[in-house]
Design an enzyme around this catalytic site. Sequence first.
Site, PDB file in Angstrom:
ATOM      1  N   ASP A   1      -0.246  10.587 -58.735  1.00 44.07           N
ATOM      2  CA  ASP A   1      -0.123  11.608 -59.777  1.00 44.07           C
ATOM      3  C   ASP A   1       0.417  12.877 -59.131  1.00 44.07           C
ATOM      4  OD1 ASP A   1      -0.683  12.677 -62.490  1.00 44.07           O
ATOM      5  OD2 ASP A   1      -2.076  13.959 -61.401  1.00 44.07           O
TER       6      ASP A   1
ATOM      7  N   GLU B   1       5.218   8.532 -61.889  1.00 43.71           N
ATOM      8  CA  GLU B   1       5.730   8.781 -63.230  1.00 43.71           C
ATOM      9  C   GLU B   1       7.102   9.409 -63.122  1.00 43.71           C
ATOM     10  OE1 GLU B   1       2.660  10.054 -66.541  1.00 43.71           O
ATOM     11  OE2 GLU B   1       2.313  11.121 -64.690  1.00 43.71           O
TER      12      GLU B   1
ATOM     13  N   CYS C   1      -8.597   6.889 -70.654  1.00 49.32           N
ATOM     14  CA  CYS C   1      -9.707   6.528 -69.765  1.00 49.32           C
ATOM     15  C   CYS C   1      -9.288   5.306 -68.936  1.00 49.32           C
ATOM     16  CB  CYS C   1     -10.965   6.207 -70.572  1.00 49.32           C
ATOM     17  SG  CYS C   1     -12.294   5.522 -69.563  1.00 49.32           S
TER      18      CYS C   1
ATOM     19  N   CYS D   1     -12.090   2.198 -69.759  1.00 49.57           N
ATOM     20  CA  CYS D   1     -12.144   1.442 -71.013  1.00 49.57           C
ATOM     21  C   CYS D   1     -10.873   1.559 -71.862  1.00 49.57           C
ATOM     22  CB  CYS D   1     -13.358   1.857 -71.842  1.00 49.57           C
ATOM     23  SG  CYS D   1     -13.185   3.486 -72.594  1.00 49.57           S
TER      24      CYS D   1
ATOM     25  N   CYS E   1     -15.637  10.373 -70.829  1.00 46.81           N
ATOM     26  CA  CYS E   1     -15.052   9.502 -71.845  1.00 46.81           C
ATOM     27  C   CYS E   1     -16.063   9.252 -72.963  1.00 46.81           C
ATOM     28  CB  CYS E   1     -14.640   8.171 -71.208  1.00 46.81           C
ATOM     29  SG  CYS E   1     -14.094   6.961 -72.427  1.00 46.81           S
TER      30      CYS E   1
ATOM     31  N   CYS F   1     -16.955   5.154 -72.991  1.00 42.65           N
ATOM     32  CA  CYS F   1     -17.810   4.465 -72.022  1.00 42.65           C
ATOM     33  C   CYS F   1     -18.659   5.417 -71.192  1.00 42.65           C
ATOM     34  CB  CYS F   1     -16.962   3.586 -71.105  1.00 42.65           C
ATOM     35  SG  CYS F   1     -15.864   4.538 -70.037  1.00 42.65           S
TER      36      CYS F   1
ATOM     37  N   ASP G   1      -7.119  14.317 -62.339  1.00 47.11           N
ATOM     38  CA  ASP G   1      -5.950  13.823 -61.602  1.00 47.11           C
ATOM     39  C   ASP G   1      -6.162  12.404 -61.058  1.00 47.11           C
ATOM     40  OD1 ASP G   1      -4.778  16.287 -62.064  1.00 47.11           O
ATOM     41  OD2 ASP G   1      -5.576  17.139 -60.210  1.00 47.11           O
TER      42      ASP G   1
HETATM   43 ZN   LIG Z   1     -13.888   5.106 -71.144  1.00 48.22          ZN
END
Ligand SMILES: [Zn+2]
Length: 388
Positions: A184, A268, A321, A324, A340, A343, A350
């Site tokens: 990242d 990316e 996330c 999940c 999150c 979950c 980052d």
């Molecule tokens: Zn999650």
Amino acid sequence: MAYRCRAYPTPEQTAVLNRTFGCVRLVWNKSLSERNHRYRAEGVRTSYRQTDAALTGWKRTEELAFLSEVSCVPLQQTLRHQHTAFGNFFAGRARFPRFKSRTGRQSAHYTRSAFRMREGVLMLAKTSTPLRFVWSFGEVDLAALDPTMVVVSREPDDRWYVAFAVDTAEPAPAEPAGHAIGVDLGLKDLVVTSDGERIANPRHLVRKARNLARYQRRMARCERGSGNRGKARAKVARAHRKVRTARQDFLHRTTTALVRSADVIVIEDLSVKNMVRNRHLARAISDAGWGELRRQLEYKCDRAGRTLVVIDRWFPSSKTCSVCGHVLAELALSARHWTCPGCRTRHDRDLNAAKNILAAGRAVTRGDSGDACGADVRRQGSSFRDRQ
Ligand SMILES: [Zn+2]
């Protein structure tokens, strides 16, 4: 592969090279304006051959006859570069070619027909003595160096350089690392890997960039054409060089370490050239760093036999996330951590992004998407917003 060293031309060579730079600039600018004119008036593109023929024509005119006094090779090379620049522009890879300025970096490219290199002694066309330079690559035998191209340049701070381009044999692939990483790219830390490793812009680079910004402000306050402005410009040029070399050095160490650590590296596509500029220093440093980091990763991965995967830039890597797959509607720019709702995992912003980037890269290399650009990744808003 190129080796770049400081050069120390004699007064005679300085005069010849400065005249060559002037002609290179004139040919570039005149050709650029004719290309523009033709495109606007007739809507047609210009070929390299046409620009080369035009150059021959200019040399025959009385007012441009002086173009024949310098080596013709750098003049033809600049036309070739311009042609490539237009090709890149039309393919959407680069900005529109710009006019060359008298105050910027000046350079001249000499191909084999315009220089002679024997036993480490370099003779350029139209000069009568060897060009003195300092060779600082102890591991490379200068006497055996057989460059295909020599580039002489003068930086805005009046330092001279000569770069030798050589063809190298295919390097041996690096030892397999048995590992893949997602990377990242960010502002606070330049690099955060999916392993949790963080590489911040070094302090001295930040300090040098701050100095540069200060000198630039000072220059902006000076009256145009005044002596003080000239002095201020020299300071800006020197500060620029310091930032550039420090950044270059830092990026080389960073990319070498990354390439050594993994067989597959996923990043990316940030489309650096489209990034919106802002005033923040960290942004300014990173802006210039991201494109160069990618360039270095590309060629170093290629040389080491590593795989570089570049995923779609619309991928919401920060907001998804990594455990999940829950996607947040919103994530504040200032939020370094988040939990999150799906979950209950607590994420470092980052590191979570880096893990998602790795997962997206894995999907691409497995061939799930059938498209190396990561077309399977849904478009969910701009990663400009997502990323800041
Ligand atoms: Zn999650």
